[in-house]
Design a protein around this motif. Structure first.
Motif, PDB file in Angstrom:
ATOM      1  N   ASP A  10       0.762  -1.261  -0.057  1.00  0.00           N
ATOM      2  CA  ASP A  10       0.072  -0.061  -0.050  1.00  0.00           C
ATOM      3  C   ASP A  10       0.941   1.296  -0.058  1.00  0.00           C
ATOM      4  O   ASP A  10       0.346   2.248   0.517  1.00  0.00           O
ATOM      5  CB  ASP A  10      -0.844   0.051   1.219  1.00  0.00           C
ATOM      6  N   GLY A  26       2.281   0.238   4.425  1.00  0.00           N
ATOM      7  CA  GLY A  26       2.189  -0.784   5.347  1.00  0.00           C
ATOM      8  C   GLY A  26       2.925  -1.573   5.330  1.00  0.00           C
ATOM      9  O   GLY A  26       3.700  -1.830   4.187  1.00  0.00           O
ATOM     10  N   GLU A  28       4.526  -5.943   6.539  1.00  0.00           N
ATOM     11  CA  GLU A  28       4.301  -6.954   7.099  1.00  0.00           C
ATOM     12  C   GLU A  28       5.601  -7.721   7.620  1.00  0.00           C
ATOM     13  O   GLU A  28       6.399  -7.664   6.541  1.00  0.00           O
ATOM     14  CB  GLU A  28       3.298  -8.007   6.407  1.00  0.00           C
ATOM     15  N   ASP A  55       0.738  -0.831  10.184  1.00  0.00           N
ATOM     16  CA  ASP A  55      -0.187  -0.303   9.403  1.00  0.00           C
ATOM     17  C   ASP A  55      -0.530   0.990   9.324  1.00  0.00           C
ATOM     18  O   ASP A  55       0.048   1.791  10.445  1.00  0.00           O
ATOM     19  CB  ASP A  55      -1.690  -0.910  10.178  1.00  0.00           C
ATOM     20  N   ASP A  56      -1.017   1.800   8.372  1.00  0.00           N
ATOM     21  CA  ASP A  56      -1.165   3.049   8.336  1.00  0.00           C
ATOM     22  C   ASP A  56       0.049   3.868   8.856  1.00  0.00           C
ATOM     23  O   ASP A  56      -0.091   5.234   9.277  1.00  0.00           O
ATOM     24  CB  ASP A  56      -2.386   3.582   9.301  1.00  0.00           C
TER      25      ASP A  56
END
Length: 181
Positions: A10, A26, A28, A55-56
Motif C-alpha cells: 500500500d 504498510g 508485514e 499499518d497506516d
C-alpha cells in the motif's frame, strides 16, 4: 531479512508536490529471527522468532507522523525463547521510562544472564504526536508485554496501559536505550 520475510504494501504519497508531503505504506513481517534483529540494534539480546506488521504508516519530514505496530512471538520447535536482563531493562524503559527494579533479584541477575519467556505481545501506536504502548497478553487483570515460561522465566507487565506520552518523549527513551551499556 533476519531469516524471515518483510513485505511493504500500500505504498503511496499524500500531497506529492508539497513541502509537507507524506509517504504512506504498510509493512508485514514473518519469521524474523529476534536474535539477529536485536544483535543489529542497541537493545538487549532476545532469541526466538517474531511476526508482526505496521499499518497506516505515514512519514513526513523524515519522521513518523502516525502508525500502528504489532509484534507477536512465534514458537518454533527446537528454538529457545530467551530475554537478556538488558532486554528486560530496555523494554521497561520503553514502557515506563524507568529501568526494571529487580531489588534482591539483582544478585540473581549476576548469575543468570537470560530468562525464558513464553510469549511476546506488543501493540503500539502513534497519532497526533501521542504514543501509546500496550501489551496484547491479558491474564489475571494484568497486561503483559512479555509473559514468562511456566518454569523459571520473566514477565514484563505493562503497569500503566493507559499511559500516553508524546512521541518526543518516546524518542528520548529510545535514545536512552541506545546509550545504555
Amino acid at each position: 531479512i533476519f531469516d524471515g520475510t518483510v513485505r511493504v504494501k500500500d505504498i503511496g504519497v499524500d500531497r506529492p508536490f508539497s513541502k509537507n508531503r507524506s509517504f504512506l505504506c504498510g509493512i508485514e513481517f514473518r519469521n524474523l529471527n529476534l536474535e539477529k534483529v536485536t544483535d543489529s540494534l542497541p537493545f538487549g539480546k532476545v532469541t526466538g522468532f517474531m511476526e508482526g506488521g505496521v499499518d497506516d504508516l505515514a512519514v513526513s519530514y523524515g519522521q513518523p507522523e502516525q502508525f500502528s505496530l504489532w509484534i507477536d512471538s512465534v514458537r518454533k520447535k527446537g528454538v529457545s525463547q530467551r530475554f537478556s536482563m538488558k532486554a528486560v531493562d530496555d523494554i521497561s524503559i520503553l514502557s515506563s521510562g524507568e529501568k526494571t527494579s529487580m531489588g534482591s533479584a539483582d544478585l540473581l541477575s549476576r548469575f543468570v544472564s537470560s530468562f525464558r519467556y513464553k510469549q511476546i505481545g506488543i501493540f503500539c501506536s502513534l497519532k497526533n504526536d501521542i504514543f501509546n504502548l500496550r501489551g496484547t497478553i491479558k491474564e489475571g487483570g494484568k497486561e503483559f508485554l512479555v509473559k514468562k515460561d511456566w518454569v523459571f522465566g520473566i514477565s514484563v507487565v505493562n503497569a500503566e496501559p493507559d499511559n500516553q506520552i508524546s512521541f518526543k518523549d518516546m524518542l528520548s527513551r529510545l535514545k536512552r536505550i541506545g546509550k545504555s551499556q
